[in-house]
Every structure is written in C-alpha cells, then in structure tokens.
Design an enzyme around this catalytic site. Structure first.
Site, PDB file in Angstrom:
ATOM      1  N   LEU A 123       0.805  -1.221   0.000  1.00 35.34           N
ATOM      2  CA  LEU A 123       0.000   0.000   0.000  1.00 35.34           C
ATOM      3  C   LEU A 123       0.839   1.273   0.000  1.00 35.34           C
ATOM      4  O   LEU A 123       0.342   2.347   0.308  1.00 35.34           O
ATOM      5  CB  LEU A 123      -0.956   0.017   1.205  1.00 35.34           C
ATOM      6  CG  LEU A 123      -2.090  -1.006   1.143  1.00 35.34           C
ATOM      7  CD1 LEU A 123      -2.902  -0.983   2.423  1.00 35.34           C
ATOM      8  CD2 LEU A 123      -2.982  -0.754  -0.058  1.00 35.34           C
ATOM      9  N   CYS A 146       3.588  -1.036   8.354  1.00 36.16           N
ATOM     10  CA  CYS A 146       2.158  -0.781   8.147  1.00 36.16           C
ATOM     11  C   CYS A 146       1.338  -2.067   8.196  1.00 36.16           C
ATOM     12  O   CYS A 146       0.320  -2.135   8.870  1.00 36.16           O
ATOM     13  CB  CYS A 146       1.933  -0.071   6.822  1.00 36.16           C
ATOM     14  SG  CYS A 146       2.656   1.580   6.760  1.00 36.16           S
ATOM     15  N   HIS A 147       1.774  -3.091   7.471  1.00 40.12           N
ATOM     16  CA  HIS A 147       0.997  -4.326   7.399  1.00 40.12           C
ATOM     17  C   HIS A 147       1.860  -5.574   7.549  1.00 40.12           C
ATOM     18  O   HIS A 147       1.395  -6.687   7.304  1.00 40.12           O
ATOM     19  CB  HIS A 147       0.187  -4.389   6.096  1.00 40.12           C
ATOM     20  CG  HIS A 147      -0.781  -3.258   5.984  1.00 40.12           C
ATOM     21  ND1 HIS A 147      -0.509  -2.128   5.244  1.00 40.12           N
ATOM     22  CD2 HIS A 147      -1.993  -3.049   6.568  1.00 40.12           C
ATOM     23  CE1 HIS A 147      -1.534  -1.287   5.364  1.00 40.12           C
ATOM     24  NE2 HIS A 147      -2.433  -1.823   6.158  1.00 40.12           N
ATOM     25  N   GLY A 148       3.146  -5.413   7.897  1.00 39.80           N
ATOM     26  CA  GLY A 148       3.984  -6.550   8.247  1.00 39.80           C
ATOM     27  C   GLY A 148       4.637  -7.303   7.111  1.00 39.80           C
ATOM     28  O   GLY A 148       4.910  -8.490   7.242  1.00 39.80           O
TER      29      GLY A 148
END
Length: 182
Positions: A123, A146-148
């Site tokens: 993202l 952010c999301h790993g």
C-alpha cells in the site's frame, strides 16, 4: 474571354500570389495558436529536474544503506556484505512470490550494490531497514511496519501481504562511486 491584364510575362497571375501569401499567413497563424496548446503538455521544469538524480555512494560501507529521493519517492541504496549476497543467492527462486535472483536485481559487476525504491508494494508505506538500528524483518532486509511485509537482503518479498519485490528503478553507474537514478 480571359482577363490578361493581371498575368505577368512568366505566366503567373497576381491572384496566384495572393492565394499563396494568404495560405502561408494562415499556416503561420495556425502554428502560433497550436504551439502553446502542445507546449503546455510538456513536463514542467520541476518535474524535468527530478527526472534523474545522482548519488555518491563512496561513503556507504558494506552492510550499510542510505536513503535518497528520486521523483519524490525514497530510494534505498545498500552495499551488501558477502554474507548477505551468499544468503540471497541460497534462496530457491521457485519459493519466492515474485521470483527474481539477486543478479536480476543488480547491475553486472556491481552485485554488491542493491538499489531499490523504498516504497512497499502493498500500500505504499516506507519500509524500515535502511537506517542503522531499524527493524530489518525476519529475513534481514526490510520490514514494512504498516501491514507486516518482510523483505530479504535482496529486497524480495518473503512474508506478508506485499505482492511484489521492492522495485528496482532505472539506474546507471557513472563511475564506481556515482550512481544516476532515473
């Protein structure tokens, strides 16, 4: 009966000259109107200035990385250690989500220099791992908080939601210590 009063000795009529002059004047006028319309589609000076950037990599020691900016995006420039190169080369490419070898991600003769955009392909967050002391993830490369997403030493996606490896921008080595990105 033809009007011979406006015909010159070589057979050219004044009316022909007026037609040619009017056509030329119209073409110049059309070009004067169209040129600004076409020219406004060119990139602005600030965009042209960011089309390329040069980075001096002489101060980067093996195992270290720096961040630069190209076209408003962060760029990670890392000098890989022989151990990091060996670790990246041991990975079976068939196991990777976005299969690429380290050699495909670096320039021939400059395999120790890994240069990628610092933008997670999930993202668009900026992964950690370029600065000293930052979390490099489970594979010793980069970690996107952010999301790993976890990237290995070749900046290839190994774990997490990111669909692709960190992108390698177009680049050329001007000298052994100067890289042009873009």
């Amino acid at each position: 009966m033809a009007d011979t009063a406006d015909v010159t000795e070589d057979g050219v009529r004044r009316r022909d000259f007026i037609y040619v002059a009017t056509g030329a004047f119209g073409a110049v006028g059309a070009a004067a109107v169209v040129w600004p319309l076409v020219n406004q589609m060119n990139p602005s000076a600030d965009v042209r200035a960011m089309a390329t950037t040069e980075v001096d990599i002489s101060g980067i020691a093996a195992g270290q990385a720096i961040k630069a900016v190209w076209q408003g995006k962060p760029v990670f420039l890392r000098q890989l250690t022989p151990a990091e190169i060996a670790t990246a080369n041991k990975v079976a490419v068939s196991e990777l989500r976005d299969p690429q070898t380290l050699a495909e991600r670096t320039k021939p003769g400059k395999e120790q220099w890994l240069i990628t955009l610092g933008v997670c392909t999930h993202l668009g967050c900026v992964p950690l791992g370029a600065a000293e002391g930052e979390n490099k993830g489970d594979y010793g490369g980069y970690f996107c908080p952010c999301h790993g997403s976890h990237y290995d030493t070749a900046a290839r996606i190994r774990k997490g939601p990111a669909p692709k490896n960190l992108e390698v921008p177009p680049l050329t080595f001007k000298t052994d210590t100067l890289v042009e990105i873009g």
